[in-house]
Design a protein around this motif. Structure first.
Motif, mmCIF file in Angstrom:
data_model
loop_
_atom_site.group_PDB
_atom_site.id
_atom_site.type_symbol
_atom_site.label_atom_id
_atom_site.label_comp_id
_atom_site.label_asym_id
_atom_site.label_seq_id
_atom_site.Cartn_x
_atom_site.Cartn_y
_atom_site.Cartn_z
ATOM 1 N N ALA A 162 36.041 -41.039 -6.539
ATOM 2 C CA ALA A 162 36.368 -40.242 -5.341
ATOM 3 C C ALA A 162 37.303 -40.990 -4.394
ATOM 4 O O ALA A 162 38.348 -40.455 -3.988
ATOM 5 N N PRO A 163 36.982 -42.244 -4.000
ATOM 6 C CA PRO A 163 37.930 -42.952 -3.107
ATOM 7 C C PRO A 163 39.275 -43.224 -3.762
ATOM 8 O O PRO A 163 40.300 -43.210 -3.079
ATOM 9 N N LEU A 164 39.287 -43.449 -5.084
ATOM 10 C CA LEU A 164 40.579 -43.637 -5.756
ATOM 11 C C LEU A 164 41.395 -42.350 -5.730
ATOM 12 O O LEU A 164 42.624 -42.384 -5.595
ATOM 13 N N GLY A 165 40.715 -41.207 -5.857
ATOM 14 C CA GLY A 165 41.417 -39.925 -5.764
ATOM 15 C C GLY A 165 42.024 -39.733 -4.385
ATOM 16 O O GLY A 165 43.168 -39.276 -4.247
ATOM 17 N N ASN A 166 41.264 -40.090 -3.341
ATOM 18 C CA ASN A 166 41.792 -39.981 -1.977
ATOM 19 C C ASN A 166 42.990 -40.919 -1.780
ATOM 20 O O ASN A 166 43.962 -40.575 -1.098
ATOM 21 N N THR A 167 42.907 -42.113 -2.391
ATOM 22 C CA THR A 167 44.022 -43.058 -2.289
ATOM 23 C C THR A 167 45.260 -42.518 -2.985
ATOM 24 O O THR A 167 46.386 -42.681 -2.498
ATOM 25 N N GLY A 211 55.237 -26.886 -1.638
ATOM 26 C CA GLY A 211 55.476 -27.911 -2.655
ATOM 27 C C GLY A 211 54.422 -29.003 -2.615
ATOM 28 O O GLY A 211 53.909 -29.436 -3.649
ATOM 29 N N TRP A 212 54.055 -29.444 -1.410
ATOM 30 C CA TRP A 212 53.038 -30.492 -1.291
ATOM 31 C C TRP A 212 51.664 -29.994 -1.694
ATOM 32 O O TRP A 212 50.862 -30.738 -2.266
ATOM 33 N N VAL A 213 51.387 -28.735 -1.383
ATOM 34 C CA VAL A 213 50.097 -28.173 -1.816
ATOM 35 C C VAL A 213 50.013 -28.169 -3.339
ATOM 36 O O VAL A 213 48.983 -28.512 -3.921
ATOM 37 N N VAL A 214 51.114 -27.807 -3.992
ATOM 38 C CA VAL A 214 51.136 -27.763 -5.464
ATOM 39 C C VAL A 214 50.917 -29.161 -6.050
ATOM 40 O O VAL A 214 50.299 -29.323 -7.100
ATOM 41 N N ILE A 215 51.400 -30.191 -5.373
ATOM 42 C CA ILE A 215 51.241 -31.561 -5.878
ATOM 43 C C ILE A 215 49.858 -32.120 -5.553
ATOM 44 O O ILE A 215 49.177 -32.698 -6.408
ATOM 45 N N VAL A 216 49.420 -31.936 -4.318
ATOM 46 C CA VAL A 216 48.208 -32.618 -3.852
ATOM 47 C C VAL A 216 46.928 -31.911 -4.297
ATOM 48 O O VAL A 216 45.938 -32.563 -4.669
ATOM 49 N N LEU A 217 46.932 -30.582 -4.293
ATOM 50 C CA LEU A 217 45.695 -29.842 -4.603
ATOM 51 C C LEU A 217 45.142 -30.179 -5.986
ATOM 52 O O LEU A 217 43.930 -30.433 -6.122
ATOM 53 N N PRO A 218 45.967 -30.218 -7.052
ATOM 54 C CA PRO A 218 45.411 -30.575 -8.371
ATOM 55 C C PRO A 218 44.819 -31.979 -8.402
ATOM 56 O O PRO A 218 43.830 -32.217 -9.103
ATOM 57 N N ILE A 219 45.420 -32.913 -7.652
ATOM 58 C CA ILE A 219 44.870 -34.275 -7.625
ATOM 59 C C ILE A 219 43.463 -34.253 -7.032
ATOM 60 O O ILE A 219 42.530 -34.868 -7.556
ATOM 61 N N GLY A 220 43.296 -33.529 -5.933
ATOM 62 C CA GLY A 220 41.981 -33.447 -5.299
ATOM 63 C C GLY A 220 40.955 -32.772 -6.198
ATOM 64 O O GLY A 220 39.814 -33.230 -6.313
ATOM 65 N N LEU A 221 41.372 -31.677 -6.859
ATOM 66 C CA LEU A 221 40.438 -30.975 -7.744
ATOM 67 C C LEU A 221 40.052 -31.847 -8.939
ATOM 68 O O LEU A 221 38.889 -31.875 -9.351
ATOM 69 N N LEU A 222 41.041 -32.574 -9.494
ATOM 70 C CA LEU A 222 40.754 -33.441 -10.641
ATOM 71 C C LEU A 222 39.818 -34.582 -10.238
ATOM 72 O O LEU A 222 38.879 -34.919 -10.977
ATOM 73 N N ALA A 223 40.063 -35.173 -9.075
ATOM 74 C CA ALA A 223 39.202 -36.263 -8.611
ATOM 75 C C ALA A 223 37.779 -35.772 -8.387
ATOM 76 O O ALA A 223 36.808 -36.460 -8.744
ATOM 77 N N THR A 224 37.644 -34.587 -7.817
ATOM 78 C CA THR A 224 36.302 -34.029 -7.596
ATOM 79 C C THR A 224 35.597 -33.760 -8.922
ATOM 80 O O THR A 224 34.407 -34.081 -9.095
ATOM 81 N N PHE A 225 36.334 -33.187 -9.875
ATOM 82 C CA PHE A 225 35.755 -32.887 -11.186
ATOM 83 C C PHE A 225 35.296 -34.172 -11.887
ATOM 84 O O PHE A 225 34.168 -34.256 -12.401
ATOM 85 N N LEU A 226 36.178 -35.185 -11.907
ATOM 86 C CA LEU A 226 35.834 -36.435 -12.588
ATOM 87 C C LEU A 226 34.689 -37.150 -11.881
ATOM 88 O O LEU A 226 33.837 -37.757 -12.536
ATOM 89 N N SER A 227 34.670 -37.071 -10.549
ATOM 90 C CA SER A 227 33.594 -37.725 -9.799
ATOM 91 C C SER A 227 32.248 -37.098 -10.131
ATOM 92 O O SER A 227 31.247 -37.806 -10.303
ATOM 93 N N ARG A 228 32.214 -35.785 -10.241
ATOM 94 C CA ARG A 228 30.952 -35.110 -10.568
ATOM 95 C C ARG A 228 30.568 -35.322 -12.032
ATOM 96 O O ARG A 228 29.390 -35.410 -12.370
ATOM 97 N N ARG A 229 31.590 -35.405 -12.885
ATOM 98 C CA ARG A 229 31.322 -35.521 -14.325
ATOM 99 C C ARG A 229 30.991 -36.959 -14.733
ATOM 100 O O ARG A 229 30.117 -37.181 -15.583
ATOM 101 N N LEU A 230 31.693 -37.926 -14.156
ATOM 102 C CA LEU A 230 31.545 -39.308 -14.596
ATOM 103 C C LEU A 230 30.831 -40.198 -13.592
ATOM 104 O O LEU A 230 30.484 -41.331 -13.933
ATOM 105 N N GLY A 231 30.673 -39.715 -12.358
ATOM 106 C CA GLY A 231 30.038 -40.535 -11.324
ATOM 107 C C GLY A 231 28.634 -40.950 -11.731
ATOM 108 O O GLY A 231 27.900 -40.206 -12.398
#
Length: 234
Positions: A162-167, A211-231
């Motif tokens: 999660a913090p790496l995703g925010n970074t 444009g920024w929403v298209v770039i940033v939103l998938p990163i946040g969703l992926l980080a959340t998914f991985l955090s819940r799946r692998l945390g």
């Protein structure tokens, strides 16, 4: 509605907005790789048993994290290149020497700056590893390096998703500061559009924001998914 669509089409046809955002994505990806490598080394230094390494790691994080990113980018561009003559690209580099060298110097500055935050994210992950596992690794005869590589870092990475995703999100948005090194990206194209077409400033803002929403939103969703799946649940 049709007027806005026409204005957007005109902007996209007159300015290389897509190409500018691709530069931001490339800056983010390259800088993320180097920042992760540097940040991992710093994190190991900060949790090492050697006081000198702990001090060096803490000094790097405190100094770099509290230094404005623009200053670091300018130090890489004007200091390394302008004053010391350090170049990171060949004279025959694809796209031109100045463009390639400015891009790589910007990647260097972004990597050096972001590594401090990656270090702290990983250190927070290290703190999630139970002390009992560290003691068990020592009881098995593992040294510090083996304990970090085989026991602590794999779990720390899972705890730091999660913090790496925010970074990474912050790094993507910080890539606009590469304009200080002369790298043309989304922020630069936005300024050009505002200068040449001030009558469309609201549409320009919407295009860049989307444009920024298209770039940033998938990163946040992926980080959340991985955090819940692998945390690691404690």
């Amino acid at each position: 509605m049709g007027g806005i669509v026409g204005d957007v089409a005109e902007l996209l046809g007159s300015f290389d907005v897509l190409g500018a955002f691709i530069v931001n994505i490339r800056l983010t990806l390259y800088s993320a790789v180097f920042a992760f490598l540097i940040g991992t080394v710093l994190a190991i230094m900060r949790v090492s048993p050697a006081p000198s390494l702990q001090w060096a790691g803490a000094a790097y994080v405190n100094v770099v994290r509290n230094t404005p990113l623009t200053l670091i980018i300018l130090a890489c561009s004007l200091g390394l290149w302008g004053q010391l003559g350090v170049v990171l690209a060949g004279r025959d580099a694809p796209g031109g020497f100045i463009t390639a060298n400015s891009f790589r110097l910007a990647v260097l500055g972004l990597s050096v700056y972001t590594a401090a935050f990656v270090c702290e994210a990983l250190r927070s992950g290290v703190n999630t590893v139970p002390a009992g596992q560290v003691e068990a690794a020592r009881a098995l005869g593992l040294g510090f390096g083996q304990s970090m590589r085989l026991v602590i870092l794999p779990q720390a990475l899972r705890g730091a998703i999660a913090p790496l995703g925010n970074t990474l999100i912050a790094l993507a948005k910080n890539s606009t500061v590469a304009q200080a090194a002369g790298v043309t990206q989304a922020a630069g194209v936005m300024l050009t559009m505002l200068e040449l077409r001030p009558d469309l400033r609201i549409v320009i803002f919407l295009v860049i924001a989307l444009g920024w929403v298209v770039i940033v939103l998938p990163i946040g969703l992926l980080a959340t998914f991985l955090s819940r799946r692998l945390g690691v649940a404690r």
